[in-house]
Design an enzyme around this catalytic site. Structure first.
Site, PDB file in Angstrom:
ATOM      1  N   HIS A 110       0.834  -1.209   0.000  1.00  0.00           N
ATOM      2  CA  HIS A 110       0.000   0.000   0.000  1.00  0.00           C
ATOM      3  C   HIS A 110       0.868   1.257   0.000  1.00  0.00           C
ATOM      4  O   HIS A 110       0.694   2.152  -0.843  1.00  0.00           O
ATOM      5  CB  HIS A 110      -0.909  -0.015   1.227  1.00  0.00           C
ATOM      6  CG  HIS A 110      -1.805   1.165   1.339  1.00  0.00           C
ATOM      7  ND1 HIS A 110      -3.100   1.172   0.870  1.00  0.00           N
ATOM      8  CD2 HIS A 110      -1.594   2.407   1.867  1.00  0.00           C
ATOM      9  CE1 HIS A 110      -3.655   2.346   1.097  1.00  0.00           C
ATOM     10  NE2 HIS A 110      -2.758   3.121   1.704  1.00  0.00           N
ATOM     11  N   GLU A 111       1.811   1.316   0.932  1.00  0.00           N
ATOM     12  CA  GLU A 111       2.650   2.507   1.041  1.00  0.00           C
ATOM     13  C   GLU A 111       3.610   2.623  -0.144  1.00  0.00           C
ATOM     14  O   GLU A 111       3.961   3.734  -0.558  1.00  0.00           O
ATOM     15  CB  GLU A 111       3.432   2.485   2.353  1.00  0.00           C
ATOM     16  CG  GLU A 111       2.557   2.464   3.610  1.00  0.00           C
ATOM     17  CD  GLU A 111       1.596   3.643   3.676  1.00  0.00           C
ATOM     18  OE1 GLU A 111       1.906   4.708   3.086  1.00  0.00           O
ATOM     19  OE2 GLU A 111       0.540   3.495   4.319  1.00  0.00           O
TER      20      GLU A 111
END
Length: 374
Positions: free
Chosen positions: A25-26
């Site tokens: 996600h990051e």
């Protein structure tokens, strides 16, 4: 008999689910921001005090925090949860200021924020596509692909390649129709007519009984034969398309479930949190790599879906403000953003407490405490 996974397996499985998904996600945020020339100051997996980390040649600190329940990327110029810059931002040299998040046009900021959830969806699609490459695409014809060892079908003499034509005298034209009929007759004798090569055969058998969840999350008895659908091999492009289709079906089911909870047609007690995810992580890990991989894909979709909800503090909340900024041709007032994000933080904290209470209830903690008190 199945055994509950041990504590160490449960913890390890939970970290093996949450850690990579937070990183993915990051990483989506990070890569798109880097593409647009934004400097990342910190890339953290976990919150709180740093356990260990390293600083790369671009000046980004890659680190692990002691609380592994999330992560974040802090960009230059992105100084608080409302994405408002430090007051000294305007004092930066022009070249340095142009590498900050706030210096970018609204469409680039929106793409940077959206990249996190989108990457979660892409990750899940690729995992599911891998299943289709390995297992093939289930055919629609009522043909047996694999007969499960020890199943009712095996004991009745059914074989892979058998084409089921009728059940209790009723024609079946698809595997889905066959499955639906069998599921509706748990423990009830049925007659199956099939074609095997040039031969016409008839089998009398009784579907086994299993427990499943209906669309409202209630346990129901279903019939099972132990037949898997015949599968056709697929190329990678088709597998990705099928992975996207399956992922969309999961998103639609999540949206329907959330809508039913909000309207009261389903109980909010069905909502689970990190403790429930940890429990299920251990259970599916004990079942093998296949179920665990699919569970990772499911949680990845869940993470992407939740982050796109228009709630301040989540990516969807940022995107909502960017949409308003694009329409108004100016940012939403800082005091409005600050109020919204404080409210969003309280909402998320309240939700976290609620789902944790649900998790503990599902583990029987409150019943145990009431028994001790009584």
């Amino acid at each position: 008999m199945t055994h509950a996974p041990g504590l160490l397996l449960t913890i390890a499985a939970f970290l093996a689910v949450i850690g990579p998904l937070v990183f993915v996600h990051e990483l989506g945020h990070y890569l798109v921001a880097r593409w647009f020339g934004v400097k990342a100051e910190t890339f953290s997996i976990g919150f709180g005090r740093e356990l260990f980390g390293v600083t790369d040649k671009r000046g980004t600190r890659w680190k692990f925090g002691w609380l592994p329940l999330g992560g974040y990327v802090r960009f230059a110029g992105d100084m608080n949860p409302a994405s408002q810059p430090d007051p000294d931002w305007m004092l930066l040299p022009a070249e340095e200021r142009n590498r900050t998040f706030q210096a970018k046009p609204v469409w680039q900021r929106a793409l940077i924020v959206a990249a996190g959830p989108v990457t979660n969806f892409v990750f899940a699609i690729l995992i599911i596509a891998g299943f289709f490459i390995v297992q093939g695409e289930p055919g629609t014809a009522p043909m047996a692909g694999r007969i499960m060892p020890g199943s009712v079908a095996e004991k009745a003499g059914l074989q892979a390649g058998d084409l089921i034509q009728r059940v209790d005298g009723k024609p079946v034209d698809s595997f889905a129709a066959l499955s639906a009929y069998v599921r509706a007759h748990p423990g009830q004798p049925i007659q199956v007519e099939l074609r095997r090569g040039e031969d016409q055969l008839s089998k009398d058998l009784t579907p086994g009984v299993a427990v499943d969840l209906d669309q409202h999350g209630k346990q129901v008895r279903i019939g099972v034969l132990g037949i898997q659908a015949h599968a056709d091999s697929v190329n990678p492009v088709r597998a990705v398309a099928l992975g996207a289709e399956k992922s969309w079906q999961i998103v639609a089911a999540m949206a329907d479930g959330l809508g039913e909870i909000l309207t009261g047609s389903r109980s909010a007690k069905e909502l689970g949190g990190p403790l429930k995810i940890a429990q299920v992580s251990g259970e599916v890990a004990a079942g093998g790599i296949g179920p665990f991989a699919f569970f990772v894909a499911l949680i990845s979709i869940n993470l992407g879906f939740i982050n796109l909800l228009p709630v301040p503090m989540l990516d969807g909340g940022h995107l909502l403000f960017y949409a308003l900024e694009a329409v108004r041709r100016k940012p939403v007032e800082p005091q409005v953003q600050e109020w919204a994000f404080r409210s969003g933080l309280l909402l998320l904290l309240g939700l976290m407490l609620f789902v944790t209470f649900n998790d503990l209830s599902s583990f029987g903690l409150w019943r145990g405490l009431s028994g001790l008190i009584g």
